[in-house]
Design a protein around this motif. Structure first.
Motif, PDB file in Angstrom:
ATOM      1  N   MET A  97       0.808  -1.213   0.000  1.00 55.41           N
ATOM      2  CA  MET A  97       0.000   0.000   0.000  1.00 55.41           C
ATOM      3  C   MET A  97       0.845   1.269   0.000  1.00 55.41           C
ATOM      4  O   MET A  97       0.463   2.300  -0.508  1.00 55.41           O
ATOM      5  CB  MET A  97      -0.902   0.025   1.253  1.00 55.41           C
ATOM      6  N   MET A  98       2.051   1.102   0.584  1.00 61.24           N
ATOM      7  CA  MET A  98       2.904   2.280   0.647  1.00 61.24           C
ATOM      8  C   MET A  98       3.347   2.705  -0.752  1.00 61.24           C
ATOM      9  O   MET A  98       3.428   3.894  -1.058  1.00 61.24           O
ATOM     10  CB  MET A  98       4.128   1.994   1.501  1.00 61.24           C
ATOM     11  N   THR A  99       3.597   1.692  -1.620  1.00 67.66           N
ATOM     12  CA  THR A  99       4.013   1.999  -2.991  1.00 67.66           C
ATOM     13  C   THR A  99       2.902   2.740  -3.715  1.00 67.66           C
ATOM     14  O   THR A  99       3.167   3.641  -4.506  1.00 67.66           O
ATOM     15  CB  THR A  99       4.353   0.692  -3.742  1.00 67.66           C
ATOM     16  N   VAL A 100       1.646   2.341  -3.449  1.00 65.23           N
ATOM     17  CA  VAL A 100       0.499   3.003  -4.090  1.00 65.23           C
ATOM     18  C   VAL A 100       0.484   4.478  -3.714  1.00 65.23           C
ATOM     19  O   VAL A 100       0.369   5.355  -4.570  1.00 65.23           O
ATOM     20  CB  VAL A 100      -0.825   2.327  -3.652  1.00 65.23           C
ATOM     21  N   LYS A 101       0.619   4.739  -2.431  1.00 67.52           N
ATOM     22  CA  LYS A 101       0.591   6.132  -1.975  1.00 67.52           C
ATOM     23  C   LYS A 101       1.780   6.899  -2.532  1.00 67.52           C
ATOM     24  O   LYS A 101       1.657   8.053  -2.924  1.00 67.52           O
ATOM     25  CB  LYS A 101       0.603   6.174  -0.440  1.00 67.52           C
ATOM     26  N   ARG A 102       2.908   6.225  -2.531  1.00 71.23           N
ATOM     27  CA  ARG A 102       4.106   6.899  -3.030  1.00 71.23           C
ATOM     28  C   ARG A 102       3.974   7.209  -4.514  1.00 71.23           C
ATOM     29  O   ARG A 102       4.396   8.258  -4.986  1.00 71.23           O
ATOM     30  CB  ARG A 102       5.334   6.015  -2.785  1.00 71.23           C
ATOM     31  N   ASP A 103       3.344   6.281  -5.257  1.00 70.92           N
ATOM     32  CA  ASP A 103       3.149   6.510  -6.690  1.00 70.92           C
ATOM     33  C   ASP A 103       2.220   7.686  -6.926  1.00 70.92           C
ATOM     34  O   ASP A 103       2.421   8.473  -7.854  1.00 70.92           O
ATOM     35  CB  ASP A 103       2.592   5.248  -7.358  1.00 70.92           C
ATOM     36  N   ALA A 104       1.191   7.782  -6.099  1.00 75.88           N
ATOM     37  CA  ALA A 104       0.261   8.918  -6.232  1.00 75.88           C
ATOM     38  C   ALA A 104       1.020  10.222  -5.983  1.00 75.88           C
ATOM     39  O   ALA A 104       0.857  11.203  -6.724  1.00 75.88           O
ATOM     40  CB  ALA A 104      -0.886   8.764  -5.235  1.00 75.88           C
ATOM     41  N   MET A 105       1.872  10.191  -4.980  1.00 74.84           N
ATOM     42  CA  MET A 105       2.656  11.394  -4.666  1.00 74.84           C
ATOM     43  C   MET A 105       3.651  11.697  -5.801  1.00 74.84           C
ATOM     44  O   MET A 105       3.807  12.846  -6.209  1.00 74.84           O
ATOM     45  CB  MET A 105       3.411  11.176  -3.353  1.00 74.84           C
ATOM     46  N   ASN A 106       4.265  10.631  -6.317  1.00 71.37           N
ATOM     47  CA  ASN A 106       5.198  10.818  -7.438  1.00 71.37           C
ATOM     48  C   ASN A 106       4.499  11.425  -8.644  1.00 71.37           C
ATOM     49  O   ASN A 106       5.058  12.279  -9.330  1.00 71.37           O
ATOM     50  CB  ASN A 106       5.807   9.473  -7.861  1.00 71.37           C
ATOM     51  N   ALA A 107       3.275  10.942  -8.898  1.00 69.13           N
ATOM     52  CA  ALA A 107       2.522  11.461 -10.044  1.00 69.13           C
ATOM     53  C   ALA A 107       2.249  12.950  -9.864  1.00 69.13           C
ATOM     54  O   ALA A 107       2.362  13.736 -10.818  1.00 69.13           O
ATOM     55  CB  ALA A 107       1.210  10.688 -10.191  1.00 69.13           C
ATOM     56  N   VAL A 108       1.909  13.346  -8.640  1.00 72.15           N
ATOM     57  CA  VAL A 108       1.637  14.772  -8.373  1.00 72.15           C
ATOM     58  C   VAL A 108       2.925  15.588  -8.576  1.00 72.15           C
ATOM     59  O   VAL A 108       2.911  16.655  -9.205  1.00 72.15           O
ATOM     60  CB  VAL A 108       1.079  14.960  -6.937  1.00 72.15           C
ATOM     61  N   ILE A 109       4.048  15.043  -8.091  1.00 74.14           N
ATOM     62  CA  ILE A 109       5.344  15.740  -8.276  1.00 74.14           C
ATOM     63  C   ILE A 109       5.641  15.892  -9.769  1.00 74.14           C
ATOM     64  O   ILE A 109       6.047  16.963 -10.234  1.00 74.14           O
ATOM     65  CB  ILE A 109       6.489  14.960  -7.572  1.00 74.14           C
ATOM     66  N   LEU A 110       5.399  14.818 -10.520  1.00 68.91           N
ATOM     67  CA  LEU A 110       5.678  14.857 -11.954  1.00 68.91           C
ATOM     68  C   LEU A 110       4.780  15.859 -12.673  1.00 68.91           C
ATOM     69  O   LEU A 110       5.224  16.571 -13.578  1.00 68.91           O
ATOM     70  CB  LEU A 110       5.492  13.459 -12.567  1.00 68.91           C
ATOM     71  N   LEU A 111       3.514  15.923 -12.236  1.00 70.21           N
ATOM     72  CA  LEU A 111       2.597  16.895 -12.851  1.00 70.21           C
ATOM     73  C   LEU A 111       3.068  18.320 -12.564  1.00 70.21           C
ATOM     74  O   LEU A 111       3.026  19.191 -13.438  1.00 70.21           O
ATOM     75  CB  LEU A 111       1.168  16.680 -12.342  1.00 70.21           C
ATOM     76  N   ALA A 112       3.531  18.549 -11.330  1.00 72.00           N
ATOM     77  CA  ALA A 112       4.059  19.872 -10.988  1.00 72.00           C
ATOM     78  C   ALA A 112       5.288  20.181 -11.840  1.00 72.00           C
ATOM     79  O   ALA A 112       5.464  21.309 -12.321  1.00 72.00           O
ATOM     80  CB  ALA A 112       4.419  19.920  -9.498  1.00 72.00           C
ATOM     81  N   PHE A 113       6.114  19.133 -12.060  1.00 72.88           N
ATOM     82  CA  PHE A 113       7.306  19.323 -12.893  1.00 72.88           C
ATOM     83  C   PHE A 113       6.903  19.675 -14.332  1.00 72.88           C
ATOM     84  O   PHE A 113       7.523  20.528 -14.974  1.00 72.88           O
ATOM     85  CB  PHE A 113       8.143  18.038 -12.855  1.00 72.88           C
ATOM     86  N   CYS A 114       5.841  19.023 -14.814  1.00 69.63           N
ATOM     87  CA  CYS A 114       5.350  19.323 -16.163  1.00 69.63           C
ATOM     88  C   CYS A 114       4.913  20.789 -16.239  1.00 69.63           C
ATOM     89  O   CYS A 114       5.160  21.473 -17.238  1.00 69.63           O
ATOM     90  CB  CYS A 114       4.164  18.426 -16.526  1.00 69.63           C
ATOM     91  N   GLY A 115       4.250  21.244 -15.166  1.00 75.07           N
ATOM     92  CA  GLY A 115       3.800  22.646 -15.112  1.00 75.07           C
ATOM     93  C   GLY A 115       4.996  23.580 -15.217  1.00 75.07           C
ATOM     94  O   GLY A 115       4.983  24.541 -15.994  1.00 75.07           O
TER      95      GLY A 115
END
Lengths: 162, 504
Positions: A1-19
């Motif tokens: 479950m931790m990987t799931v949460k971490r992936d969600a957080m990673n996705a948000v970081i990546l979206l911010a990076f895209c911005g």
């Protein structure tokens, strides 16, 4: 479950990076020199990266929602435990940052000996014969500087403080 | 013919042989230390290759790669700990054979299999690369774009972990490669006013940061198992017996070498896949398959000849198309670019001395690997015993010097730290690094070819109406589809559970 949460957080970081990257692409001046401008290809890549990050976010959220309650209620690794596991890595990063910050001031030799010695103390629990560690730190620093300066003609920072 | 003679002249001199020897020794050491990878070893030699002429630079890196691939067998056999990911299957029979009291036999058979595998793949490389390069001369920007797209998509699909993460990794690599002046209009992009970024990120600190720095950090977080050392280990085996053993397994050696070479030619599928695939095939073909896993020589031969032969295979796309097949060849490509040499189909025509020099040094590296590892096995075992807390600070210092050496400026050392952090974050979150590095190397080339193609013909359907381009795009789509299907299969039990196990 931790990987799931971490992936969600990673996705948000990546979206911010895209911005941030998209903002960077808006700063690219247009010159009309060819059929495509300088921001043409970067925008394609940023777009694909944003879509992939969104997919990662959706996938991880979906995995979290569909996971059974029992799995979600699994004992969580506390922040304290995670810090204990990775603290040496973050100390090493910090020490490395301090080392390369100090190097132009203190010079290659002094800063490198200090870095090698401190990092040894950080990574090893053995506190015996530290004088030997200090001698080895000096020898390694000297040998490497000799190779780089003599054979590769690299002029290492001599420092401004000393 | 003149080119071949000139290549011999450029390789067969004391300086190049010593450089190659140094590379092989360094490779065996890196390969035999669990937790250190061949990619990391090659990344660390990059700064040294920078100051050499291209043939010597590539020879050094090749020595590390060939030596590293063979070095992995030492700990795999003696302690059951794979020295590198490409020697996992070697442990299946190597370790049991050692436990049966045949350490010398296991090491000798593994070493000779590695040697023969390297030689066979070298022969295939010599015959295949020029033919493919000649064919690739007909490629226009459409075909080159499609080929590179196929390379990135294949590496993202076949890399460890999820397809989405593989693709994200590749896109991130391309995006970072776009920092600096626009290759067509010279307009600064993503420099945010920093003059140091005008020429983009230098390959060297990026590669060292991603592969060496981040690997060291991972080793600090989870130190690899300590390797036991026994002075008494009998590691010798009589040559006549060895030759007899190898002769009786000739078919297995040749088959495994071919499998390894073919796997090496495919993008992303390097030594680790070749090692396991070849072992599996050898087991299926064997009449004594029940002996596999209990210390049979056939298992060691299959695993070791395949992982070393994949090296020769990985050079084929690099030399023929200028497309790296894996992270190590991507670094070699980067080294050539640093020397101002543009890899690709024209390389054979424009730089025949360099290309033949690469072929010759590949064979020479195999011979040196055989000699050095045979004679120095006990020394390598002792080096293996140096604790990580002594090695890591020294290697980090080497990383700093290597990055600083590029332009004699501290900015590149900060780039090293930044990419070390990025690499560590990616590894910790199971994003594969190989697509990232391929993106960094191929990014500018993909852009250039795409924009050239559009300049010639704005009609995008041209990509599909030109037959080779269309086939390559279909192959890219097929590799993505394969990635999606295998991702879905992984998802069935619970991909995240699987990933958790891997990250643990």
């Amino acid at each position: 479950m931790m990987t799931v949460k971490r992936d969600a957080m990673n996705a948000v970081i990546l979206l911010a990076f895209c911005g941030l990257a998209f903002y960077g692409s808006t700063l690219i001046p247009e010159r009309s020199l060819g059929k495509t401008e300088g921001d043409f290809f970067p925008n394609i890549i940023i777009g694909i990266l944003a879509v992939l990050s969104l997919l990662l976010l959706v996938k991880s959220v979906y995995a979290y929602v569909t996971s059974e309650k029992q799995q979600r209620a699994e004992p969580k690794t506390s922040l304290k435990e995670r810090w204990a596991e990775g603290k040496k890595v973050w100390y090493t990063f910090a020490l490395f940052g301090a080392y390369i910050f100090i190097m132009p001031l203190a010079g290659y030799f002094l800063s490198s000996v200090a870095f090698l010695f401190t990092l040894y103390l950080l990574l090893s629990s053995n506190r015996k014969r530290l004088w030997l560690v200090l001698i080895i730190s000096n020898v390694v620093t000297y040998v490497l500087s000799f190779i780089f300066q003599k054979f590769l003609l690299v002029f290492l920072p001599s420092g401004v403080l000393f | 013919m003149d080119s071949i003679l000139l290549s011999f002249e450029s390789i067969l001199n004391i300086q190049t042989i010593l450089i190659l020897l140094a590379g092989v020794v360094a490779g065996i050491i890196v390969g035999s230390i669990p937790g250190f990878t061949i990619t990391m070893g090659v990344a660390l030699t990059l700064p040294f290759s920078f100051s050499m002429d291209p043939v010597n630079g590539i020879a050094l890196m090749m020595g590390v790669q060939v030596g590293g691939s063979a070095g992995g067998l030492i700990t795999s056999c003696l302690f059951g700990i794979p020295g590198t990911p490409s020697s996992v299957a070697t442990t299946f029979d190597g370790y049991p054979m050692v436990k049966n009291g045949e350490a010398g036999k296991a090491l000798a058979i593994g070493l000779w299999s590695s040697f023969i595998g390297t030689i066979i793949s070298g022969i295939i490389l010599i015959f295949t690369a020029p033919i493919l390069a000649e064919w690739a001369l007909e490629f226009g920007p459409w075909e080159m774009f499609a080929l590179m797209l196929f390379g990135i998509s294949a590496i993202a699909s076949l890399s460890d972990g999820s397809l989405i993460k593989g693709l994200i990794s590749g896109m991130l690599g391309i995006l970072f490669a776009l920092v600096g002046s626009d290759p067509l209009t010279a307009i600064p992009r993503f420099t945010f006013g920093m003059s140091e970024l005008m020429s983009g990120f230098n390959f060297l600190p990026v590669l060292i940061g991603l592969f060496a720095f981040s690997q060291l950090m991972s080793d600090i977080k989870r130190p690899p198992a300590p390797v036991p050392f026994s002075e008494a280990s009998n590691v010798s085996y009589p040559l006549p017996k060895l030759l007899k053993d190898m002769w009786s397994s000739g078919t297995n050696v040749i088959r495994s070498s071919f499998i390894g070479t073919l796997v090496g030619i495919l993008p992303a599928a390097g030594g680790s896949i070749a090692n396991i695939l070849s072992y599996d095939i050898a087991k299926k073909f064997s009449r004594k398959s029940h002996e596999f896993g209990k210390g049979t020589k056939e298992g060691i031969i299959a695993a070791e000849s395949a992982n070393n032969s994949s090296i020769g295979g990985s050079f084929v796309p690099m030399l023929a198309f200028g497309i790296p097949g894996d992270a190590v060849t991507a670094m070699m490509l980067g080294a050539l670019l640093i020397h101002g040499i543009q890899p690709g189909p024209l390389l054979m025509e424009n730089q025949p001395v360099l290309v033949y020099g690469i072929f010759i040094s590949f064979f020479l590296a195999a011979f040196l690997m055989l000699i050095v590892q045979s004679l120095g096995i006990k020394v390598f075992l002792k080096i293996n015993n140096i604790p990580q807390h002594v090695l890591i600070p020294v290697i980090l210092l080497l990383c700093v010097l290597g990055s600083f050496a590029v332009n004699n400026r501290m900015f590149d050392v900060w780039v090293l730290l930044a990419f070390g952090l990025i690499g560590y974050w990616m590894k910790a979150n199971l994003f594969p690094l190989a697509p990232f590095i391929l993106g960094i190397i191929l990014g500018p080339m993909i852009e250039e070819n795409l924009r050239q193609a559009i300049s010639v013909s704005p009609d995008l359907t041209t990509f599909f109406t030109r037959p080779i381009s269309a086939v390559l795009l279909v192959m890219a789509a097929a590799s993505l589809t394969y990635g999606i299907i295998s991702s879905m299969k992984q998802n069935k039990p619970n991909e995240y559970e699987q990933e958790n196990k891997e990250s643990a």
